[in-house]
Design an enzyme around this catalytic site. Structure first.
Site, PDB file in Angstrom:
ATOM      1  N   GLU A 256      -5.726   7.087  -1.251  1.00 26.89           N
ATOM      2  CA  GLU A 256      -5.719   5.883  -0.416  1.00 26.89           C
ATOM      3  C   GLU A 256      -6.397   4.713  -1.126  1.00 26.89           C
ATOM      4  O   GLU A 256      -5.909   3.579  -1.080  1.00 26.89           O
ATOM      5  CB  GLU A 256      -6.422   6.164   0.917  1.00 26.89           C
TER       6      GLU A 256
ATOM      7  N   HIS B  69       0.842  -1.210   0.000  1.00 24.78           N
ATOM      8  CA  HIS B  69       0.000   0.000   0.000  1.00 24.78           C
ATOM      9  C   HIS B  69       0.874   1.255   0.000  1.00 24.78           C
ATOM     10  O   HIS B  69       0.622   2.196  -0.772  1.00 24.78           O
ATOM     11  CB  HIS B  69      -0.916  -0.001   1.220  1.00 24.78           C
ATOM     12  N   GLU B  70       1.889   1.293   0.855  1.00 21.54           N
ATOM     13  CA  GLU B  70       2.772   2.459   0.905  1.00 21.54           C
ATOM     14  C   GLU B  70       3.501   2.648  -0.420  1.00 21.54           C
ATOM     15  O   GLU B  70       3.677   3.773  -0.900  1.00 21.54           O
ATOM     16  CB  GLU B  70       3.778   2.319   2.050  1.00 21.54           C
TER      17      GLU B  70
ATOM     18  N   HIS C 159       1.531   4.485  -3.136  1.00 27.57           N
ATOM     19  CA  HIS C 159       1.575   5.950  -3.167  1.00 27.57           C
ATOM     20  C   HIS C 159       2.711   6.435  -4.072  1.00 27.57           C
ATOM     21  O   HIS C 159       2.567   7.418  -4.804  1.00 27.57           O
ATOM     22  CB  HIS C 159       1.757   6.510  -1.761  1.00 27.57           C
TER      23      HIS C 159
ATOM     24  N   ASP D 219      -4.550   1.259  -2.173  1.00 33.31           N
ATOM     25  CA  ASP D 219      -5.105  -0.049  -1.804  1.00 33.31           C
ATOM     26  C   ASP D 219      -5.237  -0.949  -3.035  1.00 33.31           C
ATOM     27  O   ASP D 219      -4.922  -2.150  -2.985  1.00 33.31           O
ATOM     28  CB  ASP D 219      -6.473   0.124  -1.142  1.00 33.31           C
TER      29      ASP D 219
END
Length: 422
Positions: A363, A285-286, A289, A367
């Site tokens: 976000e 997930h990070e 970004h 995801d």
């Protein structure tokens, strides 16, 4: 003062007072909605989380969120009172006079105003910080900060703020007084460069002042993470474990740095609670970004907004009515900066949902990236554990969440994850 100037002063004072009132009422209304909504859903775990979160954990999250909202209401009223006292009450004017009398009208006097204001604000806010740390967080079992660590952090933060902030302010004040009508363009360039510099040096030089960062030692977990980094085409300065448990039992992970200083940081509390496959999914997930260029997008938006804000300030800096309307009879470059950035949040909060909306979109995209590059079920279970262990409410008021939360509510986020796995 000319009649037209007097009218300008009166009109802007009225606009400012009206904006403060609207700001207070809007935030109090949102906080009250939030409390009522959580209370109304406190007695039953949402269906989507039955089996993952028990009633006791759900009610702890509800009580914690309600306590934070009530604290926030009190803090809001106090901060608003301070704002009026510092502006219309003459606080800034008095501090400015004290600083000028001791250090003169130049850059030194301007820096003195910022130092005195920072000291006064810090002392006045100290009881709230103490309550939040040693009463609110302790009551729900999250606080790990000792009184000695609290004082140490306070001293370190003050010294670091002075070491970084005062030289930057010196440059800005010099530009404001010497660069003519284009001072704000030069200032924007300095602030932009400073922001990039801080992104580069923060992970290696600043963050370690407050926390210990050590390379990840779990060999099997490191192998799993290295494979994910290669799969995602991400190069970093390393994956580090931070001693977050030194201050709180909350768990988290984040991406920081710029260029060659990029690094991934896991709280030790998160590593203790999640399985390796869940940690991999949270990391994915990070990385999402980064892969979706969210970092760059946020930087661009930030710099564009900074340009607009400084352009507005460049127009208002020489308007005598601006100072007089906010309780400062004698204009100065330092007072211009202080007043502008004290007043700005009052006018911008009603539009805060726009930034929240953009952040939530990011976000969801991160995801989706994580589901495509790791185990989506593990991401879901890992997030639920984080919601549970951090006592994050599963039933926030939707409107309150829209204004205050940079992440989507748990229900929307989990529903989107389950939809993307179908």
């Amino acid at each position: 003062m000319e009649p037209n100037d007097f009218m300008d002063v009166m009109q802007f004072t009225q606009i400012f007072v009206g904006a403060v009132a609207i700001n207070i009422l809007l935030q109090l209304w949102l906080k009250t909605r939030h409390i009522r909504h959580i209370s109304a859903h406190r007695e039953a775990v949402p269906v989507a989380y039955v089996g993952s979160i028990d009633l006791e954990q759900h009610q702890k999250a509800a009580d914690y969120s309600i306590a934070k909202a009530r604290y926030a209401r009190l803090a809001l009223v106090w901060e608003s009172a301070l704002l009026i006292a510092f502006t219309l009450g003459g606080g800034i004017a008095w501090l400015d006079n004290v600083s000028r009398s001791m250090l003169g009208d130049g850059i030194a006097g301007g820096l003195g105003l910022f130092a005195l204001l920072g000291l006064a604000n810090g002392l006045l806010d100290l009881p709230f910080s103490l309550y939040q740390t040693f009463v609110l967080e302790t009551r729900f079992g999250f606080n790990k900060v000792t009184p000695a660590l609290f004082v140490t952090d306070l001293i370190k933060g003050t010294l670091l703020g002075a070491a970084i902030g005062l030289p930057l302010l010196s440059v800005v004040l010099w530009l404001m007084s010497q660069a003519g009508s284009t001072w704000w363009i030069w200032t924007w360039g300095v602030w932009t460069g400073f922001g990039l510099l801080m992104m580069a040096i923060y992970p290696k030089w600043i963050a370690p002042i407050f926390n210990k960062f050590s390379p990840l030692e779990d060999a099997s977990l490191k192998t799993r993470i290295d494979a994910l980094l290669v799969k995602c085409g991400f190069q970093s300065n390393g994956v580090f474990l931070m001693d977050g448990s030194k201050r709180s039992s909350h768990g988290n992970a984040y991406f920081t740095g710029f260029g060659k200083t990029k690094r991934i940081v896991f709280f030790d509390t998160l590593i203790e609670r999640l399985t390796p496959v869940e940690i991999e999914a949270v990391l994915a997930h990070e990385l999402g970004h980064f892969a979706c260029k969210h970092i760059v997008q946020r930087m661009v938006v930030s710099y564009v907004l900074g340009f607009v804000v400084l352009a507005l300030m460049g127009w208002m800096k020489d308007a005598s009515w601006f100072y007089a309307a906010l309780g400062v009879p004698h204009p100065s470059t330092a007072a211009a900066l202080v007043l502008f950035f004290l007043a700005l949040p009052v006018f911008t909060f009603p539009f805060g949902w726009i930034g929240s909306f953009m952040s939530r979109k990011h976000e969801f995209e991160a995801d989706a990236f994580a589901v495509a590059h790791s185990d989506g079920a593990a991401l879901e279970s890992g997030l639920i554990k984080l919601y549970r262990d951090n006592a994050s409410t599963l039933t926030p008021d939707p409107l309150h969440s829209l204004f205050y939360d940079s992440h989507p509510p748990a229900s929307l986020r989990i529903a989107a994850l389950r939809g993307s796995k179908q």
